[in-house]
Design an enzyme around this catalytic site. Structure first.
Site, PDB file in Angstrom:
ATOM      1  N   ARG A 176      -2.130  -0.993  -8.320  1.00 22.33           N
ATOM      2  CA  ARG A 176      -3.453  -0.512  -7.919  1.00 22.33           C
ATOM      3  C   ARG A 176      -3.461   0.997  -8.140  1.00 22.33           C
ATOM      4  O   ARG A 176      -2.567   1.711  -7.662  1.00 22.33           O
ATOM      5  CB  ARG A 176      -3.735  -0.833  -6.451  1.00 22.33           C
ATOM      6  CG  ARG A 176      -5.094  -0.287  -5.974  1.00 22.33           C
ATOM      7  CD  ARG A 176      -5.204  -0.295  -4.464  1.00 22.33           C
ATOM      8  NE  ARG A 176      -5.282  -1.632  -3.925  1.00 22.33           N
ATOM      9  CZ  ARG A 176      -4.757  -2.009  -2.762  1.00 22.33           C
ATOM     10  NH1 ARG A 176      -4.090  -1.129  -2.030  1.00 22.33           N
ATOM     11  NH2 ARG A 176      -4.884  -3.251  -2.335  1.00 22.33           N
ATOM     12  N   LYS A 236      -7.323   7.316  -6.178  1.00 23.86           N
ATOM     13  CA  LYS A 236      -7.304   8.782  -6.169  1.00 23.86           C
ATOM     14  C   LYS A 236      -6.346   9.294  -5.094  1.00 23.86           C
ATOM     15  O   LYS A 236      -5.613  10.249  -5.308  1.00 23.86           O
ATOM     16  CB  LYS A 236      -8.710   9.332  -5.945  1.00 23.86           C
ATOM     17  CG  LYS A 236      -9.645   9.100  -7.121  1.00 23.86           C
ATOM     18  CD  LYS A 236     -10.991   9.781  -6.922  1.00 23.86           C
ATOM     19  CE  LYS A 236     -11.927   9.487  -8.081  1.00 23.86           C
ATOM     20  NZ  LYS A 236     -13.247  10.143  -7.928  1.00 23.86           N
ATOM     21  N   HIS A 255     -14.951   3.801  -5.997  1.00 25.64           N
ATOM     22  CA  HIS A 255     -16.390   3.630  -5.794  1.00 25.64           C
ATOM     23  C   HIS A 255     -17.164   4.610  -6.673  1.00 25.64           C
ATOM     24  O   HIS A 255     -18.370   4.740  -6.551  1.00 25.64           O
ATOM     25  CB  HIS A 255     -16.741   3.881  -4.314  1.00 25.64           C
ATOM     26  CG  HIS A 255     -15.976   3.018  -3.364  1.00 25.64           C
ATOM     27  ND1 HIS A 255     -14.913   3.473  -2.632  1.00 25.64           N
ATOM     28  CD2 HIS A 255     -16.119   1.701  -3.039  1.00 25.64           C
ATOM     29  CE1 HIS A 255     -14.428   2.487  -1.896  1.00 25.64           C
ATOM     30  NE2 HIS A 255     -15.133   1.416  -2.135  1.00 25.64           N
ATOM     31  N   ASP A 311       0.841  -1.194   0.000  1.00 26.26           N
ATOM     32  CA  ASP A 311       0.000   0.000   0.000  1.00 26.26           C
ATOM     33  C   ASP A 311       0.881   1.250   0.000  1.00 26.26           C
ATOM     34  O   ASP A 311       1.898   1.299   0.700  1.00 26.26           O
ATOM     35  CB  ASP A 311      -0.900   0.032   1.238  1.00 26.26           C
ATOM     36  CG  ASP A 311      -2.041  -0.969   1.155  1.00 26.26           C
ATOM     37  OD1 ASP A 311      -2.345  -1.414   0.038  1.00 26.26           O
ATOM     38  OD2 ASP A 311      -2.617  -1.297   2.205  1.00 26.26           O
TER      39      ASP A 311
END
Length: 306
Positions: free
Chosen positions: A183, A186, A226, A133
């Site tokens: 990945r 935003k 989303h 991440d």
């Protein structure tokens, strides 16, 4: 008002006192809506349930503020146990992790040793994939440097590119020839305008730009959003450029837009759910509230129902 709430929750996410208190509270005040339990067993059961709905998963053992070698090594051990549990349970799931949890703020060497231990374990357990991440801007460049070093020896590791950073497109080009599974997001941290787009519209446009760039480079993209506008944009790119569906996937967070996740899977898209778990949930939960301050309603409901 919404921006004030966002800044407020981002400020709270870094409060060490509240973070320590949250470990004692347990998953209260609505956190269980977006965090899949405190133990590996609870997380695996959640993944199993999601798999049965046609959803892929990635597990993230939550952690913030790791400042000792012992804590960093324990976090790495927990990641390895998670990989083992994924393998023995037979669920369809990857692993996501943060390198600050593995000791990056203590020493780069410590973090690298822990990353190698985890990636070796992932190889043993079915060559599972591990996602690093991306954290705040202060850790951006060192994360990319460590990834590039790891890619010399491992093919089961990737990271995240944040569209709100001006450098996002350059970073994708930097990694192009390494064929990295990225990945694309935003971005969820508060960054100064010197390094990040301050306006949402600019972030959205850059997000579209890097999605197209990475897909047309021919590399695997995990589009984490989303936002229906972004999802529809990806579908448009798929048709316009005849992009195979096995070259990308959508990703969403556990507990958010669950019905949309199932609908995308039913349409034949790869849909992966980011499933966080563990007792160190506070910082993650605050950042989710910062992204969508309207969620504060279920926090208040949780407070007053206790």
């Amino acid at each position: 008002m919404e921006q004030l709430l966002k800044n407020f929750f981002l400020f709270l996410s870094k409060n060490k006192t509240l973070n320590a208190a949250a470990k004692k509270w347990g998953l209260r005040f609505g956190a269980s809506r977006v965090v899949a339990g405190e133990t590996i067993a609870e997380a695996i059961q959640t993944v199993r349930d999601l798999n049965q709905k046609g959803l892929l998963c990635t597990l993230d053992h939550l952690g913030e503020f790791v400042f000792s070698v012992e804590e960093a090594n324990e976090s790495a051990d927990y990641c390895i146990r998670t990989l083992e549990s994924i393998h023995t349970s037979g669920v369809n799931c990857n692993l996501s992790l943060k390198m600050t949890q593995l000791g990056l703020d203590i020493s780069r060497e410590l973090c690298m040793d822990n990353m190698r231990r985890i990636l070796d374990a992932a190889k043993r357990y079915g060559n599972n994939f591990v996602r690093i991440d991306m954290e705040d801007y202060a850790h951006n460049e060192v994360t990319l440097e460590i990834l590039e070093e790891l890619l010399r020896d491992y093919d089961n590791v990737g990271t995240v590119i944040q569209a709100y950073l001006y450098k996002a497109s350059d970073d994708i080009e930097r990694l192009k020839e390494k064929r990295v599974n990225l990945r694309l997001v935003k971005g969820a941290y508060k960054e100064p305008p010197e390094v990040a787009y301050p306006e949402k519209a600019d972030v959205d446009e850059n997000y579209k730009k890097i999605i197209k760039q990475h897909l047309l480079n021919g590399n695997y993209a995990a589009i984490a959003t989303h936002d229906d506008n972004i999802i529809n944009y990806v579908k448009q790119l798929e048709k316009e450029y005849d992009i195979p569906r096995d070259r990308f996937e959508f990703q969403m967070l556990y507990g958010i837009r669950a019905q949309s996740q199932v609908e995308l899977a039913n349409e034949g898209y790869r849909m992966r759910v980011y499933v966080p778990y563990g007792n160190d949930w506070y910082g993650y939960f605050m950042r989710r509230l910062a992204e969508r301050p309207a969620n504060v309603a279920f926090v208040l409901k949780g407070l007053f129902s206790k």
